[in-house]
Design an enzyme around this catalytic site. Structure first.
Site, PDB file in Angstrom:
ATOM      1  N   ASP A 246       0.860  -1.172   0.000  1.00 34.48           N
ATOM      2  CA  ASP A 246       0.000   0.000   0.000  1.00 34.48           C
ATOM      3  C   ASP A 246       0.901   1.228   0.000  1.00 34.48           C
ATOM      4  O   ASP A 246       1.898   1.272   0.731  1.00 34.48           O
ATOM      5  CB  ASP A 246      -0.882   0.000   1.259  1.00 34.48           C
ATOM      6  CG  ASP A 246      -2.313   0.369   0.948  1.00 34.48           C
ATOM      7  OD1 ASP A 246      -2.520   1.479   0.431  1.00 34.48           O
ATOM      8  OD2 ASP A 246      -3.209  -0.447   1.234  1.00 34.48           O
TER       9      ASP A 246
ATOM     10  N   HIS B 100     -11.273  -3.584   2.637  1.00 31.24           N
ATOM     11  CA  HIS B 100     -11.281  -3.288   4.062  1.00 31.24           C
ATOM     12  C   HIS B 100     -12.134  -2.066   4.400  1.00 31.24           C
ATOM     13  O   HIS B 100     -12.276  -1.737   5.576  1.00 31.24           O
ATOM     14  CB  HIS B 100      -9.842  -3.064   4.535  1.00 31.24           C
ATOM     15  CG  HIS B 100      -9.225  -1.853   3.903  1.00 31.24           C
ATOM     16  ND1 HIS B 100      -9.001  -1.761   2.538  1.00 31.24           N
ATOM     17  CD2 HIS B 100      -8.827  -0.674   4.417  1.00 31.24           C
ATOM     18  CE1 HIS B 100      -8.485  -0.579   2.265  1.00 31.24           C
ATOM     19  NE2 HIS B 100      -8.370   0.106   3.382  1.00 31.24           N
ATOM     20  N   ASP B 101     -12.666  -1.378   3.406  1.00 36.42           N
ATOM     21  CA  ASP B 101     -13.516  -0.200   3.644  1.00 36.42           C
ATOM     22  C   ASP B 101     -14.996  -0.482   3.385  1.00 36.42           C
ATOM     23  O   ASP B 101     -15.834   0.402   3.607  1.00 36.42           O
ATOM     24  CB  ASP B 101     -13.106   0.960   2.722  1.00 36.42           C
ATOM     25  CG  ASP B 101     -11.722   1.513   3.036  1.00 36.42           C
ATOM     26  OD1 ASP B 101     -11.269   1.387   4.186  1.00 36.42           O
ATOM     27  OD2 ASP B 101     -11.108   2.087   2.113  1.00 36.42           O
TER      28      ASP B 101
ATOM     29  N   ASP C  51      -3.149   4.631  -2.314  1.00 36.91           N
ATOM     30  CA  ASP C  51      -4.271   5.149  -1.531  1.00 36.91           C
ATOM     31  C   ASP C  51      -4.716   6.533  -2.044  1.00 36.91           C
ATOM     32  O   ASP C  51      -3.872   7.423  -2.221  1.00 36.91           O
ATOM     33  CB  ASP C  51      -3.796   5.265  -0.078  1.00 36.91           C
ATOM     34  CG  ASP C  51      -4.925   5.435   0.903  1.00 36.91           C
ATOM     35  OD1 ASP C  51      -5.773   4.540   0.985  1.00 36.91           O
ATOM     36  OD2 ASP C  51      -4.956   6.469   1.594  1.00 36.91           O
TER      37      ASP C  51
ATOM     38  N   GLU D  61      -6.224   3.889  -6.106  1.00 39.68           N
ATOM     39  CA  GLU D  61      -7.565   4.049  -5.541  1.00 39.68           C
ATOM     40  C   GLU D  61      -8.033   5.453  -5.918  1.00 39.68           C
ATOM     41  O   GLU D  61      -7.398   6.441  -5.552  1.00 39.68           O
ATOM     42  CB  GLU D  61      -7.532   3.897  -4.022  1.00 39.68           C
ATOM     43  CG  GLU D  61      -8.925   3.860  -3.425  1.00 39.68           C
ATOM     44  CD  GLU D  61      -8.985   4.278  -1.957  1.00 39.68           C
ATOM     45  OE1 GLU D  61      -9.924   3.859  -1.270  1.00 39.68           O
ATOM     46  OE2 GLU D  61      -8.113   5.038  -1.503  1.00 39.68           O
TER      47      GLU D  61
HETATM   48  O1  ISL Z   1     -15.863   7.399   0.046  1.00 34.30           O
HETATM   49  C1  ISL Z   1     -14.864   8.006   0.232  1.00 34.30           C
HETATM   50  C2  ISL Z   1     -14.536   9.124  -0.641  1.00 34.30           C
HETATM   51  O2  ISL Z   1     -15.506   9.256  -1.677  1.00 34.30           O
HETATM   52  C3  ISL Z   1     -13.990   7.572   1.329  1.00 34.30           C
HETATM   53  O3  ISL Z   1     -14.425   6.280   1.591  1.00 34.30           O
HETATM   54  C4  ISL Z   1     -12.506   7.538   1.019  1.00 34.30           C
HETATM   55  O4  ISL Z   1     -12.247   7.668  -0.298  1.00 34.30           O
HETATM   56  C5  ISL Z   1     -11.915   6.252   1.387  1.00 34.30           C
HETATM   57  O5  ISL Z   1     -12.151   6.030   2.725  1.00 34.30           O
HETATM   58  C6  ISL Z   1     -10.406   6.262   1.111  1.00 34.30           C
HETATM   59  O6  ISL Z   1      -9.861   5.112   1.586  1.00 34.30           O
HETATM   60  C7  ISL Z   1      -8.500   4.965   1.746  1.00 34.30           C
HETATM   61  O7  ISL Z   1      -7.881   6.066   2.404  1.00 34.30           O
HETATM   62  C8  ISL Z   1      -8.260   6.292   3.753  1.00 34.30           C
HETATM   63  C9  ISL Z   1      -8.226   5.018   4.601  1.00 34.30           C
HETATM   64  O8  ISL Z   1      -8.896   5.258   5.803  1.00 34.30           O
HETATM   65  C10 ISL Z   1      -8.883   3.863   3.897  1.00 34.30           C
HETATM   66  O9  ISL Z   1      -8.817   2.697   4.661  1.00 34.30           O
HETATM   67  C11 ISL Z   1      -8.221   3.725   2.567  1.00 34.30           C
HETATM   68  O10 ISL Z   1      -8.651   2.604   1.844  1.00 34.30           O
HETATM   69  C12 ISL Z   1      -7.288   7.292   4.304  1.00 34.30           C
HETATM   70  O11 ISL Z   1      -5.978   6.846   4.096  1.00 34.30           O
END
Ligand code: ISL
Length: 562
Positions: free
Chosen positions: A101, A341-342, A209, A268
């Protein structure tokens, strides 16, 4: 792809490990590198090509490792540098690759670069982050004095006041995750050096990320305030920002152009449209190999609020996926995912985690894996793990969930409603420990885990699934093997059929004279097939009992050659 040979990752499947919850070898209740090493045969057996490791870098852990304080160190909770090298060796020995990551939109506020930048207004690296004065007419620190009206993703304003230097710093996520200023060439060069350091060490690429947030409009203007919202939406000023393509091209040149070998970069990119994804992933432009788009995981809630549930209309999902399939058909490449994981667990979110768990888990796996693109499997998905099912706030660990609970209660939302929203959408739904067996703590750890194990581990676990007649793991193995062996699945074009049907998901794949058809009943009632979908030779069927070929039973999926 044009005239050159198709990239290796067109045939690859990626498996995501969330290290905290995968396997705990040291007995402290938190997953670690030694635990991952001990379970690598599970992944080799599954047949995946690449492992994406969520962050294991040194971190204070405000966002479970997405707040990195030292990018070249392994956090002690996960193990040592030597164990990391051993993991890499063991992954490579099994013919798999490992991608890290890369969390570089922000650092931890404990990172030495932030500490230095915060030390004085005139520090030479002040501009490594976004420091701004209070809004004109306001005293620094008073309510409403933030430099702009942006809200942070995890609640509260996107700015925190730093009393010692009398200025504010920007953080799109928690206050412990200050945003790096990518307009500074010092910042960019140090990120590229760090990437090279990991690549020299042998890693095979990166999952980046929120990478489409790194270029911000330096004016940082106020955003629109939607009715009912306390903050403005800064999205237009930091999503796919003015220099993003320049930065990504520079990154690729700096980290990869001098290297030979098979690497993978996946960005992402929340809020990216098909058109933007095409720019990011068109090989000729030299940016990213593929991106994670978010459209399809935002169809079951109100726009802008993941906590406001709205029932998914299957037709919306078909329209969305189809648009992505068509948009990236000739140039660019799709990533295919439902879980990470989100996100809540897919079998709970869009399947039936009760009576039809096997059927709906295999159905969604098939719909995803047989499209054109690179499929991603999130740990536990391959055995049909379900969402956490937590009923009390004390069970949650995720900062986003805890902040939502606090803020929603403060706004007067009844607690039962808050808990219902969390139970549906909390990120912790996907973060409960991997269920390896029916024993104590699901075989994840010998100690009480950092977040509760799902009590259903007594029935749902790797050992039981693999021993079962109806093994979800084996179904995934077959899907992965098909992608490895069939150019049609890797490269064929993808065509949606009966797009306006509310319960049927059907598409075909074409390559030369070869044709493959997928038909799925996304409901718990029988579904008579439209006559044009009468199956040819059946290749896969999650009922597999020779039933009526013209009817799909609850959550039945059939793959046939024409
Ligand atoms: O929906 C979102 C934006 O439209 C949020 O969910 C955001 O984009 C997302 O949480 C981003 O995720 C990543 O970065 C975050 C971290 O908490 C997440 O776990 C990761 O996947 C901050 O680093």
């Amino acid at each position: 792809m044009n005239d050159t040979a198709p990239a290796w990752w067109t045939r690859a499947v990626v498996y995501q490990i969330y290290p905290r919850s995968f396997a705990d070898a040291t007995g402290d209740g938190v997953g670690d590198l030694a635990g991952i090493i001990s379970r690598l045969d599970h992944l080799a057996d599954l047949g995946v090509d690449v492992i994406w490791l969520s962050p294991v870098h040194e971190s204070p852990g405000h966002d479970n490792g997405y707040d990195i304080s030292n990018y070249r160190r392994i956090d002690a909770v996960f193990g040592t540098a030597e164990e990391f090298d051993e993991l890499l060796r063991q992954v490579h020995r099994r013919g798999m690759k490992l991608i890290m990551d890369l969390v570089v939109n922000h650092t931890s506020d404990q990172h030495s670069a932030f500490v230095t930048s915060a030390s004085a207004r005139d520090n030479p690296s002040r501009d490594s982050y976004y420091w701004r004065d209070a809004r004109p007419g306001f005293d620094p620190g008073e309510p409403g004095a933030e430099p702009n009206n942006w809200g942070s993703f995890f609640g509260g304003p996107a700015w925190s006041y730093h009393r010692p230097t009398g200025q504010y710093y920007l953080h799109l996520f928690t206050p412990q995750q200050p945003d790096l200023n990518w307009d500074s060439s010092r910042v960019r060069q140090s990120v590229y050096e760090m990437m090279n350091w990991w690549l020299d060490r042998g890693v095979d690429g990166f999952r980046m990320d929120v990478i489409n947030f790194i270029s911000k409009d330096p004016r940082l203007p106020d955003g629109l305030v939607e009715p009912g919202s306390a903050y403005g939406d800064g999205g237009p000023w930091f999503t796919n920002g003015p220099r993003i393509h320049e930065f990504l091209q520079e990154m690729r040149r700096s980290a990869f152009s001098h290297r030979e070998g098979d690497f993978l970069t996946v960005g992402e990119t929340p809020g990216a449209t098909v058109e933007q994804a095409l720019l990011y992933t068109d090989a000729a432009r030299g940016e990213l190999d593929m991106v994670f788009q978010f459209e399809h995981v935002q169809l079951d809630h109100e726009p802008g609020s993941k906590w406001e549930y709205r029932e998914l209309d299957l037709r919306d999902l078909k329209t969305s996926w189809n648009r992505w399939q068509r948009g990236l058909a000739d140039r660019g490449w799709n990533s295919l995912y439902l879980s990470n994981h989100d996100q809540p667990r897919q079998v709970s979110r869009v399947g039936d985690e009760g009576r039809y768990r096997y059927e709906s888990a295999t159905l969604w796996a098939t719909l995803l894996h047989l499209q054109r693109g690179t499929p991603y499997i999130y740990q536990g998905e391959e055995i049909g793990m379900t969402s956490a099912g937590f009923t009390e706030i004390g069970q949650y660990r995720d900062i986003e969930s805890l902040n939502f609970h606090r803020d929603a209660l403060a706004r007067g939302m009844p607690e039962a409603d808050v808990l219902r929203a969390l139970r549906r959408m909390s990120r912790d739904n996907a973060r409960t420990p991997m269920q390896w067996d029916a024993g104590p703590h699901a075989g994840f750890s010998e100690a009480e885990p950092w977040i509760s194990v799902n009590p259903n581990h007594a029935e749902i676990n790797v050992e039981a699934d693999r021993a079962s007649e109806r093994s979800i793991f084996r179904w995934y193995q077959r899907l992965i093997r098909m992608r490895h062996e069939s150019p049609l699945i890797a490269l064929g074009s993808c065509h949606l059929l009966h797009g306006d049907h509310p319960r049927l998901y059907a598409f075909e794949r074409l390559l030369g004279q070869e044709r493959l058809q997928v038909a799925a009943n996304v409901s718990a009632e029988d579904l008579p097939l439209p006559p044009d979908l009468a199956p040819g030779r059946t290749l896969m069927d999650n009922y597999d009992d020779g039933g009526d070929p013209l009817v799909l039973r609850p959550w039945q999926v059939r793959v046939s050659a024409a």
